[in-house]
Design a protein around this motif. Structure first.
Motif, mmCIF file in Angstrom:
data_model
loop_
_atom_site.group_PDB
_atom_site.id
_atom_site.type_symbol
_atom_site.label_atom_id
_atom_site.label_comp_id
_atom_site.label_asym_id
_atom_site.label_seq_id
_atom_site.Cartn_x
_atom_site.Cartn_y
_atom_site.Cartn_z
ATOM 1 N N ARG A 86 -11.565 49.408 -64.655
ATOM 2 C CA ARG A 86 -10.536 49.534 -63.612
ATOM 3 C C ARG A 86 -10.640 50.810 -62.806
ATOM 4 N N HIS A 87 -11.088 51.870 -63.447
ATOM 5 C CA HIS A 87 -11.076 53.145 -62.727
ATOM 6 C C HIS A 87 -12.459 53.546 -62.236
ATOM 7 N N ARG B 255 -14.623 50.337 -60.162
ATOM 8 C CA ARG B 255 -14.051 49.968 -58.857
ATOM 9 C C ARG B 255 -14.359 51.016 -57.797
ATOM 10 N N ASN B 256 -14.365 52.278 -58.217
ATOM 11 C CA ASN B 256 -14.694 53.330 -57.253
ATOM 12 C C ASN B 256 -16.196 53.471 -57.064
#
Lengths: 541, 325
Positions: free
Chosen positions: B239-240, B243-244
């Motif tokens: 998620r962190h 995604r970036n």
């Protein structure tokens, strides 16, 4: 006691400058108490915080000691237990609110994630809880904030979101690692107050890491002074700051720039070198989240005179227009209106060719000593480039560069080295030498000491004073830090939203501020209340 | 609404760019030595001056350059891409006949390289410094450095000639007359080698980029925040970090997607895949102007289209990006 740290030591990887990041650290924090750990960079204060949180970077390992919390040793937990502990029993907020939130996630998802990670509440309850938290930390228009992305919020707002996230599961201990260092003084004061209020309401223990003695005086019940991985001194805040027992603590306290300005100098006989009248600069911004498309008056009718050998402080928060003013005067940016004169010369109207020939007269020193020197150039090139471009002989320029390096307190042999080989303070000295190479009349220092540790800051401020006298410079000192301004400036210009709200001699402005905004700025400086131990200690010297 | 306006504006710009490309291509092709008449006459073994003259007249090559250009452009505006005298068919029909085969090949390679590349990159990044990381990095570097045609030939040698697992050429088994599901299975069987060969190069690039970007993102402050919240490592990675970290990969994927029509010449030639690439290659040798121009035009249009799509995807994955209309 909420947490008891006993005899904690953390080893540094082999080849570091010392074997331990910190050794023999022992302290407790009680519920409802704020314990500050204060020290300079490299003192081990952040490592201490990260060890409790089990968030040490790879390479650092706790080698001895215990961290007891709720009958368990936090160092002996399994990975799953550590995860469980983080966020629910101990929560943490960090220094850089601008980068501490995931840029691609909405605020509500980032807050709700804390509940998800710990399996707390149903989906609807999580949203309601997030809304309550955002309200509690005093953010405007909570429903809108929840839907926002981090880039749509200011630094202070983001730090409030971080605090909301930290409070989500009512932790027993809140660790705050330099949470206000990146914020300007009024926002800092608000965040400090918020932390205090929340603590009163929730009764948690707070471990507050900072390098700023002023912040300590403002918020701490007790304080631990750390240096090179060891505790130098600890005790109640009033005792440690009011009557420091060790030389190091005394040095830290004395390094804090005082809010009490020194006696004014007599400059009435000196000639005016810069005269600015009715300076204006307008930016047109595209629309943001809270703001429709609009024009911003970055500076609005700014006027002042600066004498030879005088230091003028331009003070204000971020966005007040102080840096824009500096850039316009250096002609790095074109103002929309207004006049800038250097003596008789209409400096603001010079065409580019003539301007280039006279650029040396106004030089700048920038804020970030890491970003303002080209990492691929040797110091010799960095220093002489400008002078050579102005037509000076290369050898002559090098000789002068050597001389200047010694003047700013560096070794002449530095010429053959690259910027990365120097510390922040040394780089800022190089930046100052670079500006002086051009033999300027006017030096514009834009937040030139803001990125430095307090003790280094004090040295660089002394250097500015010395150079002003040596070269009879006129200095425009742009800063958000009133204490710094109090120390070096003869006169102060307070800017707010692009306009000058107050101007006068430093002594007058600090002793009897006439504008409400100036008063609120002064009140926001941490640690200098009338009865504070910091003020008392500094007043008695 | 704003998005729609943006898309329309981009399409209008694209039309202008496309027009410029057409003119440029036309000039470039006519600047090359030789023309279709010379090639045809040469192949017929008759270099009679009169015969050449007749051919040029028939193809319209005897007219002044600007007249030819004008005729071509006015044809295009009526959606007529011209006629291939060489193949005796309209260019549009020729291209449409070949396009599905190419799209199937490049599309398969595209999906394969993104999935494989990102997975390999993430696997390497979460095991940074361990043997799995080293293995993936070395493999990626090898694939990155090896010429495509050589990989293709070696793949044929190993998997077709030695092991006999996959057919080495064509898109379907000749004379098998399969239908429905069995037909598609046959095509898929033929697709494996060329698609893998074509995809491996980009797989390597995606893997390297994902790994670097993932490691860089993993050091960001917000990842530490996520850890301080008590999230599990798997969730932090998904998620962190990912995604970036995926943002630069999107940019690159946009570039690769632009080559979806014209980028498979080598692979199609080695594997005798009946796609646009081979059509273009043959047309080039035969100076078949209209076919060449048609292929160029379709390829350019695809590049422009995929640039637009990439930008729109960016808008979806990164809230910080605003439309600039």
């Amino acid at each position: 006691m909420v947490i008891s740290v006993k005899d904690l030591s953390v080893a540094l990887p082999e080849g570091a400058d010392r074997p331990h990041a910190m050794t023999g650290i022992t302290f407790d924090v009680a519920a409802g108490e704020v314990l500050c750990i204060v020290g300079e960079s490299g003192s081990g204060k952040s490592v201490t915080a990260n060890t409790i949180m089990n968030l040490l970077p790879p390479g650092l390992t706790p080698v001895s000691g215990t961290i007891e919390m709720g009958g368990r040793d936090l160092l002996k937990l399994s990975d799953a237990e550590k995860r469980q502990m983080r966020g629910s029993e101990v929560a943490m907020i960090f220094q850089e609110p601008m980068t501490a939130l995931n840029p691609l996630m909405r605020i509500k998802d980032q807050i709700a994630e804390v509940f998800e990670a710990h399996g707390a509440f149903s989906k609807e309850e999580r949203e309601a809880k997030a809304l309550k938290l955002v309200e509690e930390v005093g953010l405007p228009d909570p429903p809108k904030i929840l839907r926002a992305y981090p880039f749509q919020l200011s630094g202070g707002q983001r730090q409030r979101v971080m605090i909301a996230m930290a409070l989500a599961l009512e932790p027993k201990l809140l660790i705050a690692d330099e949470p206000t260092t990146a914020l300007d003084v009024t926002t800092q004061a608000q965040i400090l107050k918020l932390v205090r209020n929340l603590q009163d309401r929730h009764g948690m223990a707070v471990l507050f890491i900072t390098h700023d003695i002023g912040v300590v005086a403002e918020i701490a019940d007790r304080v631990i002074v750390m240096r090179q991985g060891e505790i130098v001194e600890q005790g109640a805040t009033a005792d440690v700051i009011g009557a420091p027992q060790t030389d190091y603590t005394r040095r830290l306290i004395n390094a804090v720039p005082s809010l009490i300005p020194p006696a004014p100098r007599d400059l009435s006989a000196d000639k005016v070198t810069v005269s600015v009248t009715g300076l204006e600069k307008t930016f047109v911004t595209s629309g943001g989240f809270f703001t429709p498309k609009r024009e911003v008056r970055a500076i609005d009718k700014v006027s002042f005179d600066l004498k030879r050998g005088e230091t003028l402080g331009i003070v204000g928060e971020s966005g007040s227009g102080k840096s824009t003013t500096g850039r316009c005067i250096a002609r790095l940016m074109e103002p929309n209106a207004g006049e800038i004169r250097l003596g008789e010369l209409d400096w603001g109207a010079l065409a580019s060719r003539e301007l280039r020939a006279q650029r040396n007269r106004v030089q700048m020193v920038f804020q970030d000593p890491y970003a303002s020197l080209n990492p691929r150039s040797k110091i010799a090139t960095i220093l002489t480039e400008g002078a050579v471009a102005q037509g000076q002989d290369k050898q002559e320029a090098l000789a002068y560069a050597r001389e200047l390096l010694e003047t700013v307190g560096l070794d002449a042999s530095s010429l053959d080295r690259y910027p990365h080989e120097f510390s922040g303070g040394q780089r800022q000295r190089i930046g100052i030498a670079r500006a002086l190479m051009m033999r300027p009349e006017i030096l514009i220092a834009d937040e030139a000491v803001s990125a430095l540790d307090v003790s280094v800051q004090a040295q660089v401020l002394d250097l500015f004073q010395k150079l002003r006298e040596m070269f009879n410079l006129s200095i425009i000192f742009i800063t958000h830090d009133l204490c710094v301004a109090a120390q070096v400036c003869d006169r102060i210009l307070v800017m707010h939203q692009g306009g000058v709200v107050e101007a006068g001699s430093t002594a007058e402005v600090f002793a009897a501020p006439s504008h409400d905004y100036t008063r609120s700025l002064l009140a926001a400086v941490p640690g200098w209340k009338d009865d504070s131990p910091l003020r008392r200690t500094r007043a008695t010297g | 609404m704003q998005t729609l306006r943006y898309i329309l504006m981009r399409l209008a710009k694209a039309a202008v760019i496309l027009f410029a490309i057409v003119i440029l291509n036309f000039c470039l092709i006519h600047a090359a030595p030789g023309d279709p008449a010379a090639v045809m006459a040469g192949e017929a073994g008759a270099s009679d001056e009169l015969f050449l003259q007749q051919l040029r007249e028939k193809f319209g090559l005897d007219q002044p350059f600007h007249i030819q250009l004008w005729k071509y452009i006015s044809g295009l505006l009526q959606l007529d891409m011209g006629y291939s005298y060489r193949q005796d068919a309209p260019v549009w029909d020729l291209i449409m006949d070949r396009l599905p085969a190419t799209l199937l090949l490049t599309g398969a390679a595209f999906v394969l390289s993104i999935v494989l590349g990102v997975v390999a990159g993430v696997m390497a990044a979460v095991r940074v410094g361990k043997w799995a990381d080293t293995a993936i990095t070395v493999a990626a570097l090898l694939l990155y450095a090896t010429p495509l045609f050589w990989v293709a030939l070696m793949a044929i040698l190993l998997f077709s000639v030695q092991l006999g697992w996959f057919p080495s050429y064509g898109m379907e088994s000749i004379g098998s007359e399969l239908t429905g599901f069995r037909y598609w299975l046959d095509v898929a069987h033929h697709l494996v080698l060329p698609a893998t060969t074509l995809g491996l190069f980009f797989t390597a690039i995606y893997a390297r980029m994902t790994r670097a970007s993932f490691l860089e993102t993993a050091a960001e402050d917000f990842v530490k925040t996520a850890r301080a919240k008590g999230l599990s490592e798997g969730r932090i990675a998904r998620r962190h970090i990912l995604r970036n970290a995926i943002l630069p990969v999107v940019t690159l994927a946009g570039l690769q997607a632009g080559q979806i029509v014209g980028g498979a010449v080598l692979t199609e030639t080695v594997f005798a895949w009946p796609g646009i690439g081979r059509l273009m290659f043959d047309a080039l040798l035969q100076r078949d102007y209209n076919v060449l121009l048609g292929v160029f035009l379709i390829s350019s249009a695809m590049v422009l289209l995929f640039n637009l799509i990439t930008d729109l995807i960016y808008l979806l994955v990164d809230p910080r990006i605003e439309l600039n209309t």
